[in-house]
Design an enzyme around this catalytic site. Structure first.
Site: not given
Length: 279
Positions: A131-133, A135
């Site tokens: 997951l993106d940082k 998110t």
């Protein structure tokens, strides 16, 4: 050495068929297990690979020791949501990365995960998803290399479904829709992605779950898993994720943006059970 047990459900199938056809384990994994006589019965006797198994037989798998290199750390907000011998479902809060990138000493989700694993006597854990940082949400982690290989195959064949909730700017006119636009790197920015006809194919499906005065809550699923996919596609529609100033949304005071992976589901590669992890 990592061990786990499995109880045979149906008669007549062989160990080789279980691994190859039911579990769809890779050829390398199967070969290594066979050469090491790494599968035994309840008495510790190696199982003959081509002999039919009897329902109810308990098999023990003995896997070579594997070790992950993450440093154990206490990371606030990281929670183990579900766990068995093969995987963990972990909640990652926004603001931290899934794993170290080699250049930063910031604590990550995997630092917390390996601390949990080591506390139970284990040495191995590797994330299946990212997951993106910014998110938050559910991330699946493999607890031994054979599980890692099998979950990686499931990711590649789109057998793991992830459901997202996002709050986007503006009021979406359509109740539901899909975005089928390829995504590539933005050569003018080191981390941004953009719609690019020469990029990788990307398909996002969305539906409205609530309309607010100035924003819209949506549910989104992906046919592909490109970096920043939901963020890029919603911005392309003119409705960037709230707080996502990388894609032209107004920044929020706390620097976060409103995107969460709220559910992950899959058929367990070892047990055949339907697994649904929801936050």
């Amino acid at each position: 050495m990592t061990t786990f047990t499995y109880t045979v459900k149906d008669s007549d199938g062989t160990l080789e068929q279980l691994l190859r056809d039911d579990w769809k384990a890779g050829k390398k994994n199967i070969h290594e297990l066979r050469m090491a006589n790494a599968v035994t019965d309840s008495d510790g006797v190696p199982v003959i690979w081509r002999t039919p198994l009897v329902a109810g037989t308990e098999l023990t798998f003995h896997l070579p020791e594997a070790q992950s290199e993450y440093a154990p750390m206490d990371v606030p907000g990281v929670q183990v949501l579900a766990e068995d011998d093969h995987f963990m479902a972990v909640f990652k809060p926004d603001g931290i990365s899934v794993h170290p990138d080699g250049t930063s000493r910031e604590a990550t989700m995997m630092n917390a995960v390996i601390a949990h694993v080591q506390a139970a006597g284990g040495t191995y854990a590797e994330h299946i998803q990212r997951l993106d940082k910014g998110t938050s949400g559910v991330v699946i982690v493999a607890k031994h290399p054979m599980a890692k290989a099998m979950f990686d195959r499931m990711i590649a064949s789109n057998e793991i479904t992830r459901l997202y909730h996002a709050e986007v700017e503006g009021r979406l006119k359509r109740l539901k829709g899909s975005v089928n636009m390829p995504i590539g790197r933005d050569r003018h920015h080191p981390t941004r992605r953009r719609i690019s006809m020469s990029g990788q194919s990307a398909v996002t499906h969305f539906k409205v779950i609530e309309r607010k005065e100035q924003t819209t809550m949506i549910e989104a699923t992906l046919d592909t898993g490109r970096t920043h996919q939901i963020r890029v596609h919603m911005a392309h529609l003119g409705h960037p994720v709230v707080g996502d100033n990388l894609y032209e949304a107004a920044a929020l005071p706390d620097g976060t943006y409103r995107l969460t992976a709220v559910e992950t589901s899959f058929i367990h590669p070892f047990t055949g059970e339907k697994i649904v992890i929801t936050i």
